[in-house]
Scaffold this motif. Structure first.
Motif, PDB file in Angstrom:
ATOM      1  N   UNK A  22     -16.330 -83.798 -13.830  1.00  0.00           N
ATOM      2  CA  UNK A  22     -15.691 -83.489 -12.609  1.00  0.00           C
ATOM      3  C   UNK A  22     -15.412 -81.840 -12.731  1.00  0.00           C
ATOM      4  N   UNK A  23     -15.096 -81.223 -13.734  1.00  0.00           N
ATOM      5  CA  UNK A  23     -14.953 -79.952 -13.948  1.00  0.00           C
ATOM      6  C   UNK A  23     -16.269 -79.099 -13.703  1.00  0.00           C
ATOM      7  N   UNK A  24     -17.410 -79.593 -14.271  1.00  0.00           N
ATOM      8  CA  UNK A  24     -18.735 -79.001 -14.109  1.00  0.00           C
ATOM      9  C   UNK A  24     -19.287 -79.033 -12.674  1.00  0.00           C
ATOM     10  N   UNK A  25     -18.797 -79.957 -11.921  1.00  0.00           N
ATOM     11  CA  UNK A  25     -19.209 -80.060 -10.487  1.00  0.00           C
ATOM     12  C   UNK A  25     -18.208 -78.798  -9.614  1.00  0.00           C
ATOM     13  N   UNK A  26     -17.348 -78.372 -10.275  1.00  0.00           N
ATOM     14  CA  UNK A  26     -17.049 -76.860  -9.569  1.00  0.00           C
ATOM     15  C   UNK A  26     -15.876 -77.211  -8.566  1.00  0.00           C
ATOM     16  N   UNK A  27     -15.621 -78.455  -8.241  1.00  0.00           N
ATOM     17  CA  UNK A  27     -14.641 -78.881  -7.274  1.00  0.00           C
ATOM     18  C   UNK A  27     -13.029 -78.498  -7.520  1.00  0.00           C
ATOM     19  N   UNK A  30     -10.720 -74.686 -10.241  1.00  0.00           N
ATOM     20  CA  UNK A  30      -9.584 -73.818 -10.079  1.00  0.00           C
ATOM     21  C   UNK A  30      -7.994 -74.457  -9.948  1.00  0.00           C
ATOM     22  N   UNK A  31      -8.102 -75.764 -10.309  1.00  0.00           N
ATOM     23  CA  UNK A  31      -7.269 -76.582 -10.191  1.00  0.00           C
ATOM     24  C   UNK A  31      -6.369 -76.712 -11.686  1.00  0.00           C
ATOM     25  N   UNK A  32      -5.314 -75.979 -11.764  1.00  0.00           N
ATOM     26  CA  UNK A  32      -4.694 -75.998 -13.247  1.00  0.00           C
ATOM     27  C   UNK A  32      -4.378 -77.483 -13.891  1.00  0.00           C
ATOM     28  N   UNK A  33      -4.057 -78.675 -12.969  1.00  0.00           N
ATOM     29  CA  UNK A  33      -3.841 -79.712 -13.702  1.00  0.00           C
ATOM     30  C   UNK A  33      -5.107 -80.272 -14.043  1.00  0.00           C
ATOM     31  N   UNK A  34      -6.197 -80.209 -13.724  1.00  0.00           N
ATOM     32  CA  UNK A  34      -7.449 -80.613 -14.395  1.00  0.00           C
ATOM     33  C   UNK A  34      -7.645 -79.907 -15.567  1.00  0.00           C
ATOM     34  N   UNK A  55      -5.555 -75.391 -22.117  1.00  0.00           N
ATOM     35  CA  UNK A  55      -4.344 -74.869 -22.000  1.00  0.00           C
ATOM     36  C   UNK A  55      -4.095 -73.556 -21.443  1.00  0.00           C
ATOM     37  N   UNK A  56      -5.017 -72.419 -22.015  1.00  0.00           N
ATOM     38  CA  UNK A  56      -4.788 -71.219 -21.566  1.00  0.00           C
ATOM     39  C   UNK A  56      -5.520 -71.051 -19.964  1.00  0.00           C
ATOM     40  N   UNK A  57      -6.330 -71.790 -19.769  1.00  0.00           N
ATOM     41  CA  UNK A  57      -7.231 -71.788 -18.225  1.00  0.00           C
ATOM     42  C   UNK A  57      -6.234 -72.220 -17.605  1.00  0.00           C
ATOM     43  N   UNK A  61      -3.866 -70.290 -14.153  1.00  0.00           N
ATOM     44  CA  UNK A  61      -4.078 -70.780 -12.590  1.00  0.00           C
ATOM     45  C   UNK A  61      -2.876 -71.240 -12.170  1.00  0.00           C
ATOM     46  N   UNK A  62      -1.718 -71.706 -12.881  1.00  0.00           N
ATOM     47  CA  UNK A  62      -0.536 -72.038 -12.345  1.00  0.00           C
ATOM     48  C   UNK A  62       0.344 -70.790 -11.863  1.00  0.00           C
ATOM     49  N   UNK A  63       1.301 -71.076 -10.901  1.00  0.00           N
ATOM     50  CA  UNK A  63       2.083 -70.248 -10.429  1.00  0.00           C
ATOM     51  C   UNK A  63       3.537 -70.709 -10.649  1.00  0.00           C
TER      52      UNK A  63
END
Length: 76
Positions: A22-27, A30-34, A55-57, A61-63
Motif C-alpha cells: 500500500x505504501x509503495x503505491x504512494x497513495x 503521507x498518512x501518519x497512521x499507515x 515511528x519517526x516517519x 507527519x502527525x499534527x
C-alpha cells in the motif's frame, strides 16, 4: 480488505507485506497512521530498527498532540 484480519489469519509478516505494498503505491505515503501501523508490525516482529524508522516517519507527519505523545513513547 481488513488488514488486521489478515494478521490474525495469515500472520504479521503477511500483513507487513500488504502494508508495504500500500505504501509503495504512494497513495498513503503521507498518512501518519499507515506508517504507525507499519511500525507496530515491525515492532511485534522484532524488527526494531525498521520500527523506529516507521515511528519517526509517522511522528513527522502527525499534527495531533496525543498522537505525537503516543509515537514518542513508542520511540522511547
Amino acid at each position: 480488505m481488513d488488514i488486521g484480519a489478515v494478521a490474525m489469519c495469515d500472520g504479521l509478516s503477511v500483513e507487513l507485506v500488504l502494508v508495504d505494498a500500500i505504501l509503495s503505491r504512494g497513495e498513503l505515503v503521507n498518512y501518519h497512521l499507515a506508517h504507525a501501523a507499519r511500525a507496530d508490525l515491525c515492532r511485534r516482529l522484532g524488527r526494531t530498527a525498521e520500527a523506529c524508522v516507521s515511528y519517526e516517519r509517522a511522528l513527522s507527519l502527525t499534527q495531533q498532540e496525543p498522537e505525537r505523545r503516543f509515537l514518542q513513547g513508542r520511540l522511547a
